[in-house]
Design a protein around this motif. Structure first.
Motif, PDB file in Angstrom:
ATOM      1  N   TYR A   1       0.642   5.317   1.154  1.00  0.00           N
ATOM      2  CA  TYR A   1      -0.101   6.310   1.921  1.00  0.00           C
ATOM      3  C   TYR A   1       0.562   7.676   1.772  1.00  0.00           C
ATOM      4  O   TYR A   1       1.768   7.784   1.533  1.00  0.00           O
ATOM      5  CB  TYR A   1      -0.117   5.946   3.412  1.00  0.00           C
ATOM      6  CG  TYR A   1      -1.000   4.786   3.787  1.00  0.00           C
ATOM      7  CD1 TYR A   1      -0.553   3.482   3.641  1.00  0.00           C
ATOM      8  CD2 TYR A   1      -2.267   4.999   4.322  1.00  0.00           C
ATOM      9  CE1 TYR A   1      -1.356   2.408   4.005  1.00  0.00           C
ATOM     10  CE2 TYR A   1      -3.075   3.928   4.687  1.00  0.00           C
ATOM     11  CZ  TYR A   1      -2.607   2.646   4.528  1.00  0.00           C
ATOM     12  OH  TYR A   1      -3.402   1.587   4.895  1.00  0.00           O
TER      13      TYR A   1
ATOM     14  N   GLN B   1      -1.073  15.944   9.696  1.00  0.00           N
ATOM     15  CA  GLN B   1      -2.303  15.183   9.472  1.00  0.00           C
ATOM     16  C   GLN B   1      -2.073  13.693   9.669  1.00  0.00           C
ATOM     17  O   GLN B   1      -0.959  13.246   9.937  1.00  0.00           O
ATOM     18  CB  GLN B   1      -2.811  15.445   8.048  1.00  0.00           C
ATOM     19  CG  GLN B   1      -3.084  16.895   7.730  1.00  0.00           C
ATOM     20  CD  GLN B   1      -4.180  17.481   8.580  1.00  0.00           C
ATOM     21  OE1 GLN B   1      -5.245  16.882   8.743  1.00  0.00           O
ATOM     22  NE2 GLN B   1      -3.927  18.656   9.147  1.00  0.00           N
ATOM     23  N   SER B   2      -3.164  12.968   9.533  1.00  0.00           N
ATOM     24  CA  SER B   2      -3.088  11.518   9.612  1.00  0.00           C
ATOM     25  C   SER B   2      -2.738  10.933   8.241  1.00  0.00           C
ATOM     26  O   SER B   2      -2.452  11.663   7.297  1.00  0.00           O
ATOM     27  CB  SER B   2      -4.413  10.966  10.118  1.00  0.00           C
ATOM     28  OG  SER B   2      -4.321   9.572  10.314  1.00  0.00           O
ATOM     29  N   LEU B   3      -2.769   9.630   8.162  1.00  0.00           N
ATOM     30  CA  LEU B   3      -2.423   8.959   6.916  1.00  0.00           C
ATOM     31  C   LEU B   3      -3.659   8.757   6.054  1.00  0.00           C
ATOM     32  O   LEU B   3      -4.725   8.379   6.559  1.00  0.00           O
ATOM     33  CB  LEU B   3      -1.814   7.586   7.206  1.00  0.00           C
ATOM     34  CG  LEU B   3      -0.355   7.554   7.627  1.00  0.00           C
ATOM     35  CD1 LEU B   3      -0.187   8.019   9.057  1.00  0.00           C
ATOM     36  CD2 LEU B   3       0.224   6.165   7.448  1.00  0.00           C
TER      37      LEU B   3
ATOM     38  N   PHE C   1       5.026  -0.612   8.157  1.00  0.00           N
ATOM     39  CA  PHE C   1       5.321   0.562   7.342  1.00  0.00           C
ATOM     40  C   PHE C   1       6.811   0.765   7.134  1.00  0.00           C
ATOM     41  O   PHE C   1       7.616   0.436   8.013  1.00  0.00           O
ATOM     42  CB  PHE C   1       4.742   1.809   8.004  1.00  0.00           C
ATOM     43  CG  PHE C   1       3.251   1.920   7.837  1.00  0.00           C
ATOM     44  CD1 PHE C   1       2.393   1.172   8.618  1.00  0.00           C
ATOM     45  CD2 PHE C   1       2.719   2.766   6.876  1.00  0.00           C
ATOM     46  CE1 PHE C   1       1.022   1.251   8.455  1.00  0.00           C
ATOM     47  CE2 PHE C   1       1.351   2.863   6.705  1.00  0.00           C
ATOM     48  CZ  PHE C   1       0.506   2.112   7.494  1.00  0.00           C
ATOM     49  N   GLY C   2       7.130   1.346   5.994  1.00  0.00           N
ATOM     50  CA  GLY C   2       8.477   1.801   5.748  1.00  0.00           C
ATOM     51  C   GLY C   2       8.737   3.095   6.499  1.00  0.00           C
ATOM     52  O   GLY C   2       7.837   3.679   7.101  1.00  0.00           O
ATOM     53  N   PRO C   3       9.976   3.586   6.432  1.00  0.00           N
ATOM     54  CA  PRO C   3      10.359   4.791   7.185  1.00  0.00           C
ATOM     55  C   PRO C   3       9.823   6.084   6.589  1.00  0.00           C
ATOM     56  O   PRO C   3       9.920   7.133   7.214  1.00  0.00           O
ATOM     57  CB  PRO C   3      11.884   4.766   7.133  1.00  0.00           C
ATOM     58  CG  PRO C   3      12.200   4.008   5.892  1.00  0.00           C
ATOM     59  CD  PRO C   3      11.117   2.972   5.753  1.00  0.00           C
ATOM     60  N   GLY C   4       9.268   6.009   5.385  1.00  0.00           N
ATOM     61  CA  GLY C   4       8.689   7.203   4.788  1.00  0.00           C
ATOM     62  C   GLY C   4       9.667   7.989   3.937  1.00  0.00           C
ATOM     63  O   GLY C   4      10.888   7.911   4.111  1.00  0.00           O
TER      64      GLY C   4
ATOM     65  N   LEU D   1      -4.810   6.752   2.489  1.00  0.00           N
ATOM     66  CA  LEU D   1      -4.417   5.746   1.511  1.00  0.00           C
ATOM     67  C   LEU D   1      -4.492   6.310   0.107  1.00  0.00           C
ATOM     68  O   LEU D   1      -5.519   6.889  -0.274  1.00  0.00           O
ATOM     69  CB  LEU D   1      -5.325   4.528   1.623  1.00  0.00           C
ATOM     70  CG  LEU D   1      -5.034   3.387   0.651  1.00  0.00           C
ATOM     71  CD1 LEU D   1      -3.698   2.731   0.989  1.00  0.00           C
ATOM     72  CD2 LEU D   1      -6.156   2.365   0.677  1.00  0.00           C
TER      73      LEU D   1
ATOM     74  N   PHE E   1       0.837  -1.195   0.000  1.00  0.00           N
ATOM     75  CA  PHE E   1       0.000   0.000   0.000  1.00  0.00           C
ATOM     76  C   PHE E   1       0.873   1.246   0.000  1.00  0.00           C
ATOM     77  O   PHE E   1       1.975   1.245   0.539  1.00  0.00           O
ATOM     78  CB  PHE E   1      -0.894   0.021   1.248  1.00  0.00           C
ATOM     79  CG  PHE E   1      -1.660  -1.254   1.470  1.00  0.00           C
ATOM     80  CD1 PHE E   1      -1.164  -2.228   2.327  1.00  0.00           C
ATOM     81  CD2 PHE E   1      -2.872  -1.472   0.848  1.00  0.00           C
ATOM     82  CE1 PHE E   1      -1.852  -3.405   2.542  1.00  0.00           C
ATOM     83  CE2 PHE E   1      -3.577  -2.646   1.061  1.00  0.00           C
ATOM     84  CZ  PHE E   1      -3.075  -3.610   1.908  1.00  0.00           C
TER      85      PHE E   1
ATOM     86  N   LEU F   1       4.434   7.040   2.479  1.00  0.00           N
ATOM     87  CA  LEU F   1       4.821   5.807   3.154  1.00  0.00           C
ATOM     88  C   LEU F   1       4.280   4.600   2.402  1.00  0.00           C
ATOM     89  O   LEU F   1       3.132   4.601   1.953  1.00  0.00           O
ATOM     90  CB  LEU F   1       4.273   5.769   4.582  1.00  0.00           C
ATOM     91  CG  LEU F   1       4.717   6.897   5.513  1.00  0.00           C
ATOM     92  CD1 LEU F   1       3.574   7.856   5.770  1.00  0.00           C
ATOM     93  CD2 LEU F   1       5.227   6.342   6.827  1.00  0.00           C
TER      94      LEU F   1
ATOM     95  N   ILE G   1       4.680  13.412   3.615  1.00  0.00           N
ATOM     96  CA  ILE G   1       5.440  12.186   3.800  1.00  0.00           C
ATOM     97  C   ILE G   1       4.693  11.088   3.059  1.00  0.00           C
ATOM     98  O   ILE G   1       3.476  10.934   3.219  1.00  0.00           O
ATOM     99  CB  ILE G   1       5.587  11.819   5.289  1.00  0.00           C
ATOM    100  CG1 ILE G   1       6.325  12.927   6.038  1.00  0.00           C
ATOM    101  CG2 ILE G   1       6.325  10.488   5.447  1.00  0.00           C
ATOM    102  CD1 ILE G   1       6.350  12.732   7.539  1.00  0.00           C
TER     103      ILE G   1
ATOM    104  N   GLN H   1       0.866  11.355   4.011  1.00  0.00           N
ATOM    105  CA  GLN H   1       0.614  12.033   5.275  1.00  0.00           C
ATOM    106  C   GLN H   1       1.002  13.495   5.101  1.00  0.00           C
ATOM    107  O   GLN H   1       2.189  13.840   5.082  1.00  0.00           O
ATOM    108  CB  GLN H   1       1.407  11.406   6.422  1.00  0.00           C
ATOM    109  CG  GLN H   1       1.070  11.993   7.779  1.00  0.00           C
ATOM    110  CD  GLN H   1       1.837  11.339   8.903  1.00  0.00           C
ATOM    111  OE1 GLN H   1       2.930  10.817   8.716  1.00  0.00           O
ATOM    112  NE2 GLN H   1       1.259  11.351  10.100  1.00  0.00           N
TER     113      GLN H   1
ATOM    114  N   ARG I   1      10.074  11.952   2.886  1.00  0.00           N
ATOM    115  CA  ARG I   1       9.588  13.318   3.147  1.00  0.00           C
ATOM    116  C   ARG I   1       9.842  14.166   1.909  1.00  0.00           C
ATOM    117  O   ARG I   1      10.989  14.414   1.537  1.00  0.00           O
ATOM    118  CB  ARG I   1      10.284  13.913   4.359  1.00  0.00           C
ATOM    119  CG  ARG I   1       9.763  15.287   4.751  1.00  0.00           C
ATOM    120  CD  ARG I   1      10.540  15.846   5.925  1.00  0.00           C
ATOM    121  NE  ARG I   1      10.284  15.091   7.147  1.00  0.00           N
ATOM    122  CZ  ARG I   1       9.307  15.361   7.996  1.00  0.00           C
ATOM    123  NH1 ARG I   1       8.474  16.354   7.757  1.00  0.00           N
ATOM    124  NH2 ARG I   1       9.153  14.643   9.101  1.00  0.00           N
TER     125      ARG I   1
END
Lengths: 111, 113
Positions: free
Chosen positions: B35, B41-43, B104-107, B45, B33, B92, B90, B37, B109
């Motif tokens: 995502y 804010q939140s994540l 999850f991966g580290p993202g 999809l 998946f 992810l 970000i 962010q 930015r």
């Protein structure tokens, strides 16, 4: 659309105290998962609780689930400064992933 | 749990350009998946990427803007095309493992100037 709503949005406590965060959701779920995020980095998976479970423990974490009220809580006992982070609940509907995230609770633990 | 890496970890890009984000998993997974962010804010999809089929996009996200590849069971890419400052977020990737747990991966930015 967001399914979960965390409460409170922000929480500040002293080191050693317990922290409780709540999550409410709207529809039937298969499971609910809690995550921690430090300073906008990746999410760390904390715990998964299935819809037929009522309580789970992992170290200093305790998660409860009340499907009749469509709510969950995350309790962190004996908090530490390193617990400072944002905490998110996320729900998975029956037969359907992926997860839908709530807005999160920002926890600050003051040493 | 699966170990997930993302590249790049961060980038600053100019408006109108595109950036491709890579996600590598250390084991074979069916469900991946992506995502987004946004700041504070939140994540949200973006899409589900399954190997051997087209990605499934969520409402508000389109393939032309966020093309996704999933060439095998350990790798996926997300491209953010024709970027604008509103794309600063970000990004992810995540994978689902057998017990429905999602990791999850580290993202990545991304800042768009």
């Amino acid at each position: 659309s967001q399914q979960g709503e965390e409460d409170p949005q922000a929480l500040s406590i002293q080191e050693g105290e317990n922290a409780t965060m709540n999550c409410s959701y709207k529809t039937s779920i298969n499971n609910l998962q809690w995550y921690r995020q430090n300073s906008g980095r990746g999410l760390v998976h904390l715990i998964l609780i299935r819809s037929n479970e009522r309580e789970k423990h992992s170290g200093r974490l305790r998660v409860t689930l009340d499907t009749s009220k469509k709510s969950s809580s995350l309790l962190i006992t004996a908090s530490r400064a390193a617990d400072t982070a944002s905490y998110f609940c996320a729900t998975a509907r029956p037969g359907n992933t992926p997860l839908v995230f709530g807005k999160g609770t920002r926890l600050s633990v003051i040493a | 749990s699966a170990v997930i890496s993302q590249k790049p970890s961060r980038d600053i890009c100019q408006r109108g350009t595109s950036l491709t984000i890579q996600c590598q998993v250390d084991s074979q997974v069916t469900m991946m998946f992506w995502y987004r962010q946004q700041p504070g804010q939140s994540l949200t999809l973006i899409a589900t990427a399954n190997q051997g089929s087209e990605a499934t996009y969520e409402s508000g996200f389109v393939i032309d803007k966020f093309p996704i590849s999933r060439p095998n069971l350990t790798f996926s890419t997300l491209t953010v095309s024709n970027m604008s400052p509103e794309d600063s977020s970000i990004y992810l990737c995540s994978v689902e493992e057998g017990g429905y747990e999602q990791y999850f991966g580290p993202g990545t930015r991304l800042t768009v100037t």
